[in-house]
Design a protein around this motif. Structure first.
Motif, PDB file in Angstrom:
ATOM      1  N   LEU A   8       7.465  19.288   3.247  1.00  0.00           N
ATOM      2  CA  LEU A   8       7.291  18.199   3.534  1.00  0.00           C
ATOM      3  C   LEU A   8       5.547  17.457   2.883  1.00  0.00           C
ATOM      4  O   LEU A   8       6.156  16.189   2.409  1.00  0.00           O
ATOM      5  N   LYS A   9       4.717  18.290   2.520  1.00  0.00           N
ATOM      6  CA  LYS A   9       3.778  17.328   1.912  1.00  0.00           C
ATOM      7  C   LYS A   9       3.717  17.361   0.511  1.00  0.00           C
ATOM      8  O   LYS A   9       3.631  16.640  -0.180  1.00  0.00           O
ATOM      9  N   ASP A  10       4.791  18.513   0.225  1.00  0.00           N
ATOM     10  CA  ASP A  10       5.383  18.362  -1.509  1.00  0.00           C
ATOM     11  C   ASP A  10       6.101  16.560  -1.564  1.00  0.00           C
ATOM     12  O   ASP A  10       5.915  16.312  -2.550  1.00  0.00           O
ATOM     13  N   ILE A  11       6.528  16.679  -0.617  1.00  0.00           N
ATOM     14  CA  ILE A  11       7.539  15.587  -1.213  1.00  0.00           C
ATOM     15  C   ILE A  11       7.526  13.962  -0.701  1.00  0.00           C
ATOM     16  O   ILE A  11       7.840  13.022  -1.183  1.00  0.00           O
ATOM     17  N   GLU A  12       5.925  14.174   0.123  1.00  0.00           N
ATOM     18  CA  GLU A  12       5.828  12.912   0.962  1.00  0.00           C
ATOM     19  C   GLU A  12       5.129  11.955  -0.275  1.00  0.00           C
ATOM     20  O   GLU A  12       5.887  10.817  -0.021  1.00  0.00           O
ATOM     21  N   PRO A  13       4.421  12.024  -1.140  1.00  0.00           N
ATOM     22  CA  PRO A  13       3.596  11.385  -1.980  1.00  0.00           C
ATOM     23  C   PRO A  13       5.548  10.522  -2.875  1.00  0.00           C
ATOM     24  O   PRO A  13       4.882   9.977  -3.565  1.00  0.00           O
ATOM     25  N   LEU A  14       6.750  11.665  -3.052  1.00  0.00           N
ATOM     26  CA  LEU A  14       7.137  11.361  -4.101  1.00  0.00           C
ATOM     27  C   LEU A  14       8.220  10.134  -3.168  1.00  0.00           C
ATOM     28  O   LEU A  14       9.043   9.814  -3.817  1.00  0.00           O
ATOM     29  N   ALA A  15       8.652  10.502  -2.447  1.00  0.00           N
ATOM     30  CA  ALA A  15       9.155  10.037  -1.246  1.00  0.00           C
ATOM     31  C   ALA A  15       9.160   8.241  -0.912  1.00  0.00           C
ATOM     32  O   ALA A  15      10.193   7.509  -1.007  1.00  0.00           O
ATOM     33  N   GLY A  16       7.215   8.061  -0.956  1.00  0.00           N
ATOM     34  CA  GLY A  16       7.005   6.645  -0.711  1.00  0.00           C
ATOM     35  C   GLY A  16       7.657   6.679   0.346  1.00  0.00           C
ATOM     36  O   GLY A  16       7.296   4.896   1.007  1.00  0.00           O
ATOM     37  N   ILE A  17       7.892   7.488   1.781  1.00  0.00           N
ATOM     38  CA  ILE A  17       7.519   7.478   3.052  1.00  0.00           C
ATOM     39  C   ILE A  17       6.405   8.216   4.095  1.00  0.00           C
ATOM     40  O   ILE A  17       6.438   9.190   2.944  1.00  0.00           O
ATOM     41  N   VAL A  65       1.101  -1.552   0.432  1.00  0.00           N
ATOM     42  CA  VAL A  65      -0.172   0.297   0.166  1.00  0.00           C
ATOM     43  C   VAL A  65       0.939   1.363  -0.337  1.00  0.00           C
ATOM     44  O   VAL A  65       1.546   1.227   1.036  1.00  0.00           O
ATOM     45  N   LYS A  66       0.649   2.154  -0.989  1.00  0.00           N
ATOM     46  CA  LYS A  66       1.251   4.019  -1.355  1.00  0.00           C
ATOM     47  C   LYS A  66       0.790   4.323   0.166  1.00  0.00           C
ATOM     48  O   LYS A  66      -0.660   4.221   1.177  1.00  0.00           O
ATOM     49  N   PRO A  67       1.750   5.307   0.753  1.00  0.00           N
ATOM     50  CA  PRO A  67       2.846   5.532   0.069  1.00  0.00           C
ATOM     51  C   PRO A  67       3.822   4.623   0.997  1.00  0.00           C
ATOM     52  O   PRO A  67       4.050   3.419   2.155  1.00  0.00           O
ATOM     53  N   PHE A  68       5.091   3.413   0.425  1.00  0.00           N
ATOM     54  CA  PHE A  68       5.620   3.094   1.465  1.00  0.00           C
ATOM     55  C   PHE A  68       6.589   3.071   1.016  1.00  0.00           C
ATOM     56  O   PHE A  68       7.643   4.031   0.078  1.00  0.00           O
ATOM     57  N   THR A  69       7.427   2.143   1.748  1.00  0.00           N
ATOM     58  CA  THR A  69       8.909   2.600   2.227  1.00  0.00           C
ATOM     59  C   THR A  69      10.221   1.623   1.850  1.00  0.00           C
ATOM     60  O   THR A  69       9.188   0.728   0.969  1.00  0.00           O
ATOM     61  N   PHE A  70      11.530   1.608   1.557  1.00  0.00           N
ATOM     62  CA  PHE A  70      12.285   1.671   0.829  1.00  0.00           C
ATOM     63  C   PHE A  70      11.737  -0.498   1.633  1.00  0.00           C
ATOM     64  O   PHE A  70      11.836  -1.207   1.242  1.00  0.00           O
ATOM     65  N   ASP A  77      18.711   5.520   7.142  1.00  0.00           N
ATOM     66  CA  ASP A  77      18.558   3.741   6.407  1.00  0.00           C
ATOM     67  C   ASP A  77      19.508   4.623   5.199  1.00  0.00           C
ATOM     68  O   ASP A  77      18.788   5.327   4.661  1.00  0.00           O
ATOM     69  N   ALA A  78      20.416   4.332   5.327  1.00  0.00           N
ATOM     70  CA  ALA A  78      21.105   4.430   4.381  1.00  0.00           C
ATOM     71  C   ALA A  78      20.772   4.933   2.779  1.00  0.00           C
ATOM     72  O   ALA A  78      20.499   5.468   1.834  1.00  0.00           O
ATOM     73  N   ARG A  79      20.156   3.387   2.172  1.00  0.00           N
ATOM     74  CA  ARG A  79      19.022   3.310   0.605  1.00  0.00           C
ATOM     75  C   ARG A  79      17.442   4.196   1.043  1.00  0.00           C
ATOM     76  O   ARG A  79      17.505   4.917   0.682  1.00  0.00           O
ATOM     77  N   THR A  80      17.097   4.480   2.122  1.00  0.00           N
ATOM     78  CA  THR A  80      15.996   5.284   1.484  1.00  0.00           C
ATOM     79  C   THR A  80      16.715   6.852   1.804  1.00  0.00           C
ATOM     80  O   THR A  80      16.131   7.868   1.159  1.00  0.00           O
TER      81      THR A  80
END
Length: 226
Positions: free
Chosen positions: A179-188, A103-108, A159-162
């Motif tokens: 933060l609101k702008d980047i949240e859906p793009l970063a997936g976390i 389920v989105k948003p998802f972490t690495f 986390d280094a990869r995230t």
């Protein structure tokens, strides 16, 4: 090597999944499609082992394409990656035999865990000489999860990869961002993302300023420096 196609109508989410996939051994991204129709054409033209499939797409949606995959492409597995959180959607997908449902948003970390589970299960299925141990049975699934090695050079909780993924997203974003702008793009989640923003600010790679232009609390705007 497990051959993968991504079928996702949002190019930024597709790029994020592709970037995550590059960090996991044993997988090869063959193609990306941004509609169900284009994804079906790719499936008919190329042999692939795994589809990372979104649900909500214009035209042919993911559930319709999933039915076709399960009826025509017997050797192709599917992991759903979608914002759909409706229990009926999830149950229907699971009943049709998807390997997993992210389920989105998802972490690495969540993405990596799903792909590693799929890889290990596939290896067992195609290698019958691998003994089934009690540990595998006790875990209820025939896999042994791999845990990422502790990261060096980053503080606890980073986390280094995230971090690398967040930095890649920020470097491509034009102008000040919140933060609101980047949240859906970063997936976390925004809470997790705030830790990475704080770390990047503390290490001099992000600048920040308070925006008092709107009603309510001021919004912190950031800009990429390094």
């Amino acid at each position: 090597m497990i051959r993968v196609i991504i079928i996702e109508d949002d190019p930024m989410v597709a790029d994020l999944a592709a970037g995550y996939l590059e960090g996991i051994d044993g997988f090869s991204l063959e193609h990306t499609a941004h509609s169900g129709e284009d994804g079906l054409a790719l499936l008919r033209a190329h042999h692939v082992d795994l589809v990372l499939l979104d649900v909500f797409m214009p035209g042919m949606d993911g559930m319709e394409l999933l039915r076709i995959i399960k009826s025509q492409f017997y050797h192709t597995d599917v992991i759903m990656i979608t914002a759909a959180q409706n229990s009926d959607d999830i149950l229907n997908a699971l009943r049709m035999g998807v390997a997993d449902y992210i389920v989105k948003p998802f972490t690495f970390e969540r993405f990596r865990e799903s792909l590693l589970q799929f890889r290990e299960k596939r290896q067992l299925l195609i290698s019958p000489e691998v003994p089934i141990t009690q540990e595998m049975l006790d875990r209820r699934i025939f896999i042994k999860k791999e845990r990422p090695a502790p990261d060096s050079g980053t503080p606890k909780g980073i986390d280094a990869r995230t971090l690398k993924t967040v930095m890649q997203v920020l470097q491509q974003y034009e102008g000040p961002f919140s933060l609101k702008d980047i949240e859906p793009l970063a997936g976390i989640s925004r809470i997790s993302l705030k830790k990475y923003f704080d770390y990047l600010t503390a290490t001099g790679r992000l600048g920040s300023v308070k925006d008092y232009g709107g009603p309510g609390r001021p919004v912190t705007l950031y800009n990429w420096i390094a």
